[in-house]
Scaffold this motif. Structure first.
Motif, mmCIF file in Angstrom:
data_model
loop_
_atom_site.group_PDB
_atom_site.id
_atom_site.type_symbol
_atom_site.label_atom_id
_atom_site.label_comp_id
_atom_site.label_asym_id
_atom_site.label_seq_id
_atom_site.Cartn_x
_atom_site.Cartn_y
_atom_site.Cartn_z
ATOM 1 N N PRO A 178 0.859 -1.200 0.000
ATOM 2 C CA PRO A 178 0.000 0.000 0.000
ATOM 3 C C PRO A 178 0.884 1.235 0.000
ATOM 4 N N ASP A 179 0.376 2.318 -0.553
ATOM 5 C CA ASP A 179 1.184 3.531 -0.709
ATOM 6 C C ASP A 179 1.316 4.265 0.620
ATOM 7 N N HIS A 180 2.243 3.782 1.441
ATOM 8 C CA HIS A 180 2.544 4.437 2.710
ATOM 9 C C HIS A 180 3.870 5.176 2.517
ATOM 10 N N LYS A 181 3.791 6.406 2.066
ATOM 11 C CA LYS A 181 4.990 7.165 1.778
ATOM 12 C C LYS A 181 5.615 7.680 3.072
ATOM 13 N N PRO A 182 6.894 7.404 3.302
ATOM 14 C CA PRO A 182 7.539 7.879 4.524
ATOM 15 C C PRO A 182 7.714 9.391 4.511
ATOM 16 N N LYS A 191 14.041 5.452 10.678
ATOM 17 C CA LYS A 191 12.975 5.451 11.690
ATOM 18 C C LYS A 191 11.607 5.286 11.026
ATOM 19 N N GLY A 192 11.432 5.863 9.830
ATOM 20 C CA GLY A 192 10.187 5.693 9.100
ATOM 21 C C GLY A 192 9.965 4.245 8.701
ATOM 22 N N ALA A 193 11.035 3.542 8.355
ATOM 23 C CA ALA A 193 10.927 2.129 8.001
ATOM 24 C C ALA A 193 10.511 1.287 9.206
ATOM 25 N N ILE A 194 11.040 1.619 10.376
ATOM 26 C CA ILE A 194 10.656 0.894 11.596
ATOM 27 C C ILE A 194 9.164 1.070 11.863
ATOM 28 N N MET A 195 8.674 2.304 11.742
ATOM 29 C CA MET A 195 7.251 2.564 11.934
ATOM 30 C C MET A 195 6.420 1.804 10.910
ATOM 31 N N ARG A 196 6.895 1.765 9.668
ATOM 32 C CA ARG A 196 6.159 1.080 8.608
ATOM 33 C C ARG A 196 6.070 -0.418 8.881
ATOM 34 N N ILE A 197 7.170 -1.033 9.282
ATOM 35 C CA ILE A 197 7.178 -2.479 9.528
ATOM 36 C C ILE A 197 6.314 -2.826 10.735
ATOM 37 N N ARG A 198 6.402 -2.024 11.775
ATOM 38 C CA ARG A 198 5.556 -2.290 12.943
ATOM 39 C C ARG A 198 4.075 -2.216 12.566
ATOM 40 N N GLY A 199 3.720 -1.269 11.706
ATOM 41 C CA GLY A 199 2.338 -1.162 11.255
ATOM 42 C C GLY A 199 1.938 -2.310 10.344
ATOM 43 N N GLY A 245 4.816 -15.023 5.698
ATOM 44 C CA GLY A 245 4.027 -13.921 5.153
ATOM 45 C C GLY A 245 4.544 -12.575 5.608
ATOM 46 N N ASN A 246 4.932 -12.493 6.884
ATOM 47 C CA ASN A 246 5.463 -11.241 7.408
ATOM 48 C C ASN A 246 6.808 -10.899 6.768
ATOM 49 N N ILE A 247 7.639 -11.921 6.569
ATOM 50 C CA ILE A 247 8.929 -11.678 5.925
ATOM 51 C C ILE A 247 8.719 -11.191 4.500
ATOM 52 N N SER A 248 7.713 -11.759 3.816
ATOM 53 C CA SER A 248 7.405 -11.304 2.452
ATOM 54 C C SER A 248 7.015 -9.833 2.457
ATOM 55 N N ARG A 249 6.237 -9.420 3.454
ATOM 56 C CA ARG A 249 5.851 -8.007 3.550
ATOM 57 C C ARG A 249 7.059 -7.120 3.783
ATOM 58 N N VAL A 250 7.959 -7.581 4.641
ATOM 59 C CA VAL A 250 9.173 -6.810 4.917
ATOM 60 C C VAL A 250 9.989 -6.640 3.644
ATOM 61 N N GLN A 251 10.101 -7.710 2.866
ATOM 62 C CA GLN A 251 10.968 -7.682 1.697
ATOM 63 C C GLN A 251 10.412 -6.835 0.561
ATOM 64 N N ARG A 252 9.145 -6.489 0.619
ATOM 65 C CA ARG A 252 8.597 -5.609 -0.408
ATOM 66 C C ARG A 252 9.159 -4.190 -0.307
ATOM 67 N N VAL A 285 21.957 2.874 11.749
ATOM 68 C CA VAL A 285 21.311 1.615 12.123
ATOM 69 C C VAL A 285 20.618 1.792 13.464
ATOM 70 N N GLU A 286 19.479 1.135 13.611
ATOM 71 C CA GLU A 286 18.713 1.245 14.855
ATOM 72 C C GLU A 286 18.006 -0.076 15.140
ATOM 73 N N GLY A 287 18.027 -0.477 16.413
ATOM 74 C CA GLY A 287 17.386 -1.716 16.827
ATOM 75 C C GLY A 287 15.924 -1.504 17.189
ATOM 76 N N ALA A 288 15.104 -2.530 16.942
ATOM 77 C CA ALA A 288 13.676 -2.471 17.262
ATOM 78 C C ALA A 288 13.202 -3.857 17.643
ATOM 79 N N GLN A 289 12.370 -3.914 18.672
ATOM 80 C CA GLN A 289 11.818 -5.195 19.111
ATOM 81 C C GLN A 289 10.586 -5.515 18.270
ATOM 82 N N ILE A 290 10.725 -6.448 17.333
ATOM 83 C CA ILE A 290 9.642 -6.818 16.425
ATOM 84 C C ILE A 290 9.158 -8.235 16.710
ATOM 85 N N ASP A 291 10.080 -9.186 16.659
ATOM 86 C CA ASP A 291 9.765 -10.597 16.922
ATOM 87 C C ASP A 291 10.915 -11.178 17.741
ATOM 88 N N PRO A 292 10.710 -11.429 19.035
ATOM 89 C CA PRO A 292 11.802 -11.868 19.918
ATOM 90 C C PRO A 292 12.385 -13.222 19.558
#
Length: 339
Positions: free
Chosen positions: A123-127, A148-156, A167-174, A274-281
């Motif tokens: 979807p067109d989520h422009k950072p 930081k915009g990418a982190i917000m996008r992936i969390r969403g 499926g989630n990895i496929s979304r990330v790779q897009r 680079v920045e760390g984010a807790q997504i999937d432990p």
């Protein structure tokens, strides 16, 4: 192939070799790595243009995937298909990927890049800051906001329903597609720190898809910098971010390419945030990053800069002009004094 499947650290090397003419590729004969659903992981002919697309609707691929699902041993299975002027055989087998899941390797199948291929669009989520803006400004501040915009996008994205790990990895790779998240030499990379049970794994590299799914350990640049270790040290905790410097492959320069196992794929200086984010432990802390490639400083034969660090390029030319002018005056005065 079973040997490669068991040696997960060799996976990225295999993926790179799949794209180069040699033992894994000869003209129209090449390998294609897919997920069980038909999504391209690595492609010997169209890796960068079809990465993340689906080949499941191509009849030959569809038949091979169906037969593999029915085969308890995971193949190999083979299928004859029409090449137009002749008939040809293609075979497929299931192998274990670096995440412990199952992928499919297809050999002998040649196709055009637009043959019944499904491209999944985000979807067109422009950072707030796009890759193009970072490319134009070359600003570390823009680079940080882009990540930081990418982190917000992936969390969403990962919060939009239960798509499962693959499926989630496929979304990330897009996010590795050309668009707001990728432009010229600016692209995203996402990896994990790993845990006691899992190594640091690359989920996305917008310029080097062959690293996707492989453990990112013991990758050294030409100066001996441990790239993965440096990134993990800088961003190995949730919310921790920093600038890191190392040498990598600049997508806009072919002369910097390196194709050696265990080595960085390029020799261009890179400045990344680079920045760390807790997504999937299950995989530790996820690390998001992107970088710019600052131009190399001109140096003379002795390794010394022609001009000072704060000098403009024209000042170096002017200084050189003064030197030449002084020499000419000296010769003129010597000749004049002899008259």
């Amino acid at each position: 192939m079973l040997i490669v499947a068991k040696n997960r650290s060799a996976l990225s090397t295999l993926y790179r070799d799949m794209r180069a003419e040699g033992i894994w590729k000869q003209g129209s004969v090449y390998l294609i790595a897919l997920r069980l659903d038909g999504t391209v992981v690595n492609h010997g002919k169209y890796t960068k243009s079809l990465f993340g697309a689906s080949l499941a609707d191509i009849p030959t691929v569809s038949t091979l995937l169906m037969r593999l699902r029915q085969d308890a041993q995971g193949g190999p299975v083979c299928e004859e298909y029409d090449m137009g002027e002749s008939m040809r055989w293609s075979c497929a087998v299931v192998y274990t990927n670096a995440l412990g899941g199952k992928n499919v390797l297809i050999g002998g199948f040649d196709h055009e890049p637009d043959m019944n291929i499904s491209h999944f669009d985000c979807p067109d989520h422009k950072p707030a800051v796009t890759a193009q803006q970072v490319s134009e400004s070359q600003s570390e501040e823009d680079l940080e906001n882009f990540v930081k915009g990418a982190i917000m996008r992936i969390r969403g994205t990962l919060g939009e329903g239960a798509a499962g790990l693959q499926g989630n990895i496929s979304r990330v790779q897009r996010l590795g597609k050309e668009g707001p998240w990728k432009h010229d030499s600016i692209y995203l990379f996402i990896m994990t720190t790993g845990t006691d049970r899992t190594p640091p794994v690359v989920f996305l590299n917008g310029n080097n898809p062959e690293f996707t799914g492989s453990p990112f350990v013991d990758i050294l640049d030409e100066d001996g910098v441990d790239v993965g270790g440096t990134i993990i040290e800088a961003a190995g905790e949730d919310g921790k971010g920093d600038i890191v410097r190392y040498k990598w492959d600049n997508p806009l320069i072919t002369e910097d390419d390196v194709n050696e196992p265990g080595m960085s794929p390029g020799t261009s200086p890179k400045v990344s945030y680079v920045e760390g984010a807790q997504i999937d432990p299950r995989f530790g802390v996820w690390i998001f990053g992107s970088g710019i490639y600052p131009p190399a400083e001109d140096e003379d034969d002795d390794g010394c800069a022609i001009a000072g660090a704060n000098s403009k390029p024209w000042s170096a030319v002017f200084n050189l002009f003064l030197v030449v002018f002084s020499i000419c005056i000296a010769f003129w005065w010597r000749d004049r004094s002899k008259k």
